[in-house]
Scaffold this active site. Structure first.
Site, PDB file in Angstrom:
ATOM      1  N   TYR A   1      54.320  52.389  39.393  1.00 37.79           N
ATOM      2  CA  TYR A   1      53.750  51.450  40.367  1.00 37.79           C
ATOM      3  C   TYR A   1      54.059  51.928  41.790  1.00 37.79           C
ATOM      4  CZ  TYR A   1      52.874  47.098  42.921  1.00 37.79           C
ATOM      5  OH  TYR A   1      52.423  46.168  43.826  1.00 37.79           O
TER       6      TYR A   1
ATOM      7  N   ASN B   1      42.489  45.331  47.387  1.00 35.52           N
ATOM      8  CA  ASN B   1      43.620  44.505  46.977  1.00 35.52           C
ATOM      9  C   ASN B   1      43.856  44.505  45.460  1.00 35.52           C
ATOM     10  OD1 ASN B   1      45.440  41.959  47.322  1.00 35.52           O
ATOM     11  ND2 ASN B   1      43.803  41.287  45.947  1.00 35.52           N
TER      12      ASN B   1
ATOM     13  N   ASP C   1      36.053  41.354  41.246  1.00 38.03           N
ATOM     14  CA  ASP C   1      37.174  41.417  40.296  1.00 38.03           C
ATOM     15  C   ASP C   1      36.639  41.821  38.931  1.00 38.03           C
ATOM     16  OD1 ASP C   1      40.240  39.938  40.645  1.00 38.03           O
ATOM     17  OD2 ASP C   1      39.632  40.556  38.627  1.00 38.03           O
TER      18      ASP C   1
ATOM     19  N   LYS D   1      51.499  52.962  44.945  1.00 34.44           N
ATOM     20  CA  LYS D   1      51.502  52.285  46.250  1.00 34.44           C
ATOM     21  C   LYS D   1      51.844  53.263  47.375  1.00 34.44           C
ATOM     22  CE  LYS D   1      49.985  48.323  44.973  1.00 34.44           C
ATOM     23  NZ  LYS D   1      48.743  47.753  45.515  1.00 34.44           N
TER      24      LYS D   1
ATOM     25  N   ASP E   1      34.844  46.848  37.262  1.00 33.84           N
ATOM     26  CA  ASP E   1      36.075  47.626  37.353  1.00 33.84           C
ATOM     27  C   ASP E   1      36.119  48.305  38.720  1.00 33.84           C
ATOM     28  OD1 ASP E   1      38.130  49.479  37.186  1.00 33.84           O
ATOM     29  OD2 ASP E   1      37.536  50.246  35.222  1.00 33.84           O
ATOM     30  N   VAL E   2      37.168  48.036  39.470  1.00 31.94           N
ATOM     31  CA  VAL E   2      37.299  48.547  40.838  1.00 31.94           C
ATOM     32  C   VAL E   2      37.253  50.081  40.883  1.00 31.94           C
ATOM     33  CG1 VAL E   2      39.833  48.733  40.909  1.00 31.94           C
ATOM     34  CG2 VAL E   2      38.607  48.046  42.950  1.00 31.94           C
TER      35      VAL E   2
HETATM   36  N1  NAD Z   1      52.778  39.728  43.679  1.00 24.98           N
HETATM   37  C1  NAD Z   1      53.657  40.575  44.204  1.00 24.98           C
HETATM   38  O1  NAD Z   1      54.877  40.360  44.107  1.00 24.98           O
HETATM   39  C2  NAD Z   1      53.174  41.775  44.972  1.00 24.98           C
HETATM   40  C3  NAD Z   1      54.098  42.492  45.739  1.00 24.98           C
HETATM   41  C4  NAD Z   1      53.670  43.571  46.493  1.00 24.98           C
HETATM   42  C5  NAD Z   1      52.340  43.938  46.470  1.00 24.98           C
HETATM   43  N2  NAD Z   1      51.458  43.229  45.706  1.00 24.98           N
HETATM   44  C6  NAD Z   1      50.063  43.653  45.718  1.00 24.98           C
HETATM   45  O2  NAD Z   1      49.245  42.555  46.068  1.00 24.98           O
HETATM   46  C7  NAD Z   1      47.941  42.765  45.508  1.00 24.98           C
HETATM   47  C8  NAD Z   1      47.459  41.485  44.855  1.00 24.98           C
HETATM   48  O3  NAD Z   1      48.328  41.153  43.799  1.00 24.98           O
HETATM   49  P1  NAD Z   1      48.540  39.641  43.305  1.00 24.98           P
HETATM   50  O4  NAD Z   1      49.977  39.353  43.462  1.00 24.98           O
HETATM   51  O5  NAD Z   1      47.526  38.778  43.910  1.00 24.98           O
HETATM   52  O6  NAD Z   1      48.279  39.855  41.741  1.00 24.98           O
HETATM   53  P2  NAD Z   1      47.202  39.186  40.762  1.00 24.98           P
HETATM   54  O7  NAD Z   1      47.519  39.748  39.413  1.00 24.98           O
HETATM   55  O8  NAD Z   1      47.196  37.717  40.959  1.00 24.98           O
HETATM   56  O9  NAD Z   1      45.826  39.783  41.295  1.00 24.98           O
HETATM   57  C9  NAD Z   1      45.399  41.102  41.005  1.00 24.98           C
HETATM   58  C10 NAD Z   1      43.906  41.039  40.709  1.00 24.98           C
HETATM   59  O10 NAD Z   1      43.413  42.389  40.516  1.00 24.98           O
HETATM   60  C11 NAD Z   1      42.467  42.339  39.459  1.00 24.98           C
HETATM   61  N3  NAD Z   1      42.309  43.655  38.847  1.00 24.98           N
HETATM   62  C12 NAD Z   1      43.230  44.345  38.113  1.00 24.98           C
HETATM   63  N4  NAD Z   1      42.684  45.479  37.658  1.00 24.98           N
HETATM   64  C13 NAD Z   1      41.396  45.533  38.112  1.00 24.98           C
HETATM   65  C14 NAD Z   1      40.337  46.449  37.984  1.00 24.98           C
HETATM   66  N5  NAD Z   1      40.469  47.586  37.265  1.00 24.98           N
HETATM   67  N6  NAD Z   1      39.160  46.165  38.585  1.00 24.98           N
HETATM   68  C15 NAD Z   1      38.989  45.014  39.314  1.00 24.98           C
HETATM   69  N7  NAD Z   1      39.977  44.093  39.459  1.00 24.98           N
HETATM   70  C16 NAD Z   1      41.163  44.354  38.866  1.00 24.98           C
HETATM   71  C17 NAD Z   1      43.040  41.325  38.464  1.00 24.98           C
HETATM   72  O11 NAD Z   1      42.030  40.834  37.586  1.00 24.98           O
HETATM   73  C18 NAD Z   1      43.586  40.258  39.411  1.00 24.98           C
HETATM   74  O12 NAD Z   1      42.636  39.238  39.661  1.00 24.98           O
HETATM   75  C19 NAD Z   1      48.068  43.967  44.586  1.00 24.98           C
HETATM   76  O13 NAD Z   1      47.567  45.112  45.249  1.00 24.98           O
HETATM   77  C20 NAD Z   1      49.544  44.105  44.380  1.00 24.98           C
HETATM   78  O14 NAD Z   1      49.928  45.436  44.076  1.00 24.98           O
HETATM   79  C21 NAD Z   1      51.840  42.155  44.950  1.00 24.98           C
END
Ligand code: NAD
Length: 249
Positions: A149, A85, A39, A153, A58-59
């Site tokens: 967004y 993720n 992360d 996706k 950074d991913v």
């Molecule tokens: N929460 C929702 O409603 C939802 C719905 C559909 C899809 N998703 C997807 O689920 C996945 C996880 O989301 P979540 O809900 O756990 O959100 P979250 O914000 O809790 O987790 C996302 C994580 O990604 C990390 N991140 C962001 N940019 C980064 C970068 N440049 N390098 C490394 N790490 C980075 C953040 O620090 C965070 O820890 C994502 O791909 C999101 O698009 C979420």
């Protein structure tokens, strides 16, 4: 093309400090696996243990992806799985979606996943491993204010299909989950921190799913863990909705 059942599972999970990512780490460790938790947020360090190595970066940087693969192989002896993720969310109308923000989300959500697949390809071919990308219902259907967004996706879903076909001859499976709303802090920047407006918006979102609620991070993690597992040995190129029926309705 399935991973050998006796092989120790070693999985890179990006976005591991977040709601879904940390649930995936917990699920994989509970099943006896080893994890490289990655992360941008140094809070990911809290997951470190005998079973979990941590990479902060950074991913979307090639060096982060290469570091994660080297850590998996160096510390745990192999790489059998990759969960792309990490992502950023955005909600804004077309007229208010700037070019710099466009590039930033494309960079994190799409380039980051691509670079990790690229860096992991040889090690996953060695183990006949699997990739699971986290897509979204926003990449499957149309809705207002999510053009950026949703485009990232949609690209993640197509990355999944293309990589699945290209890498199948090497024994690597590539799938995605497409969640509906999940109970994490992902949308927090776009909602008031507390109060009636926040409660009403979240209640409306939950009720917009035919089953009447959002997913828990653990439910999404369970779908990801299944797609990674040898039990899913002939499933590849699939975008699996985990959305309480939202996209079916
Ligand atoms: N929460 C929702 O409603 C939802 C719905 C559909 C899809 N998703 C997807 O689920 C996945 C996880 O989301 P979540 O809900 O756990 O959100 P979250 O914000 O809790 O987790 C996302 C994580 O990604 C990390 N991140 C962001 N940019 C980064 C970068 N440049 N390098 C490394 N790490 C980075 C953040 O620090 C965070 O820890 C994502 O791909 C999101 O698009 C979420």
């Amino acid at each position: 093309m399935t991973q050998h059942p006796a092989q120790q599972a070693v999985t890179i999970v990006t976005g591991a400090a977040g709601g879904v990512g940390s649930a995936v780490v917990r699920a994989l460790v509970a099943a006896g696996g080893k994890v490289v938790a990655e992360d941008l947020d140094p809070a990911v360090g809290a997951l470190a243990s005998d079973d979990v190595a941590v990479v902060v970066g950074d991913v979307a940087e090639e060096s982060t992806a290469e570091d994660a693969v080297a850590t998996a192989v160096g510390r745990f002896g192999a790489l059998t799985g990759l969960v792309n993720n990490a992502a950023r969310f955005n909600m804004s109308p077309i007229s208010e979606t700037g070019a710099d923000l466009w590039d930033a989300l494309m960079r994190t959500n799409v380039r980051g996943a691509f670079l990790h697949i690229k860096a992991a390809e040889d090690a996953l071919a060695e183990s006949r491993g699997a990739v699971v990308n986290t897509g979204s219902m926003s990449g499957l259907i149309g809705m207002p204010d999510q053009i950026l967004y949703g485009a990232t996706k949609g690209a993640v879903h197509q990355l999944t299909r293309m990589a699945a076909i290209e890498l199948a001859p090497k024994g690597i499976r590539v799938n995605a989950v497409a969640p509906g709303h999940i109970e994490t802090g992902f949308m927090d920047d776009f909602l008031p921190p507390t109060g009636e407006v926040r409660d009403t918006v979240l209640t409306d979102i939950r009720h917009s799913h035919p089953i009447g609620r959002s997913s828990t991070p653990e439910e999404v993690a369970a779908a990801i863990a299944f797609l990674l597992s040898p039990a899913a040995g002939t499933i590849t190129g699939v975008i699996l909705p985990v959305d309480g029926g939202y996209t079916t309705a």
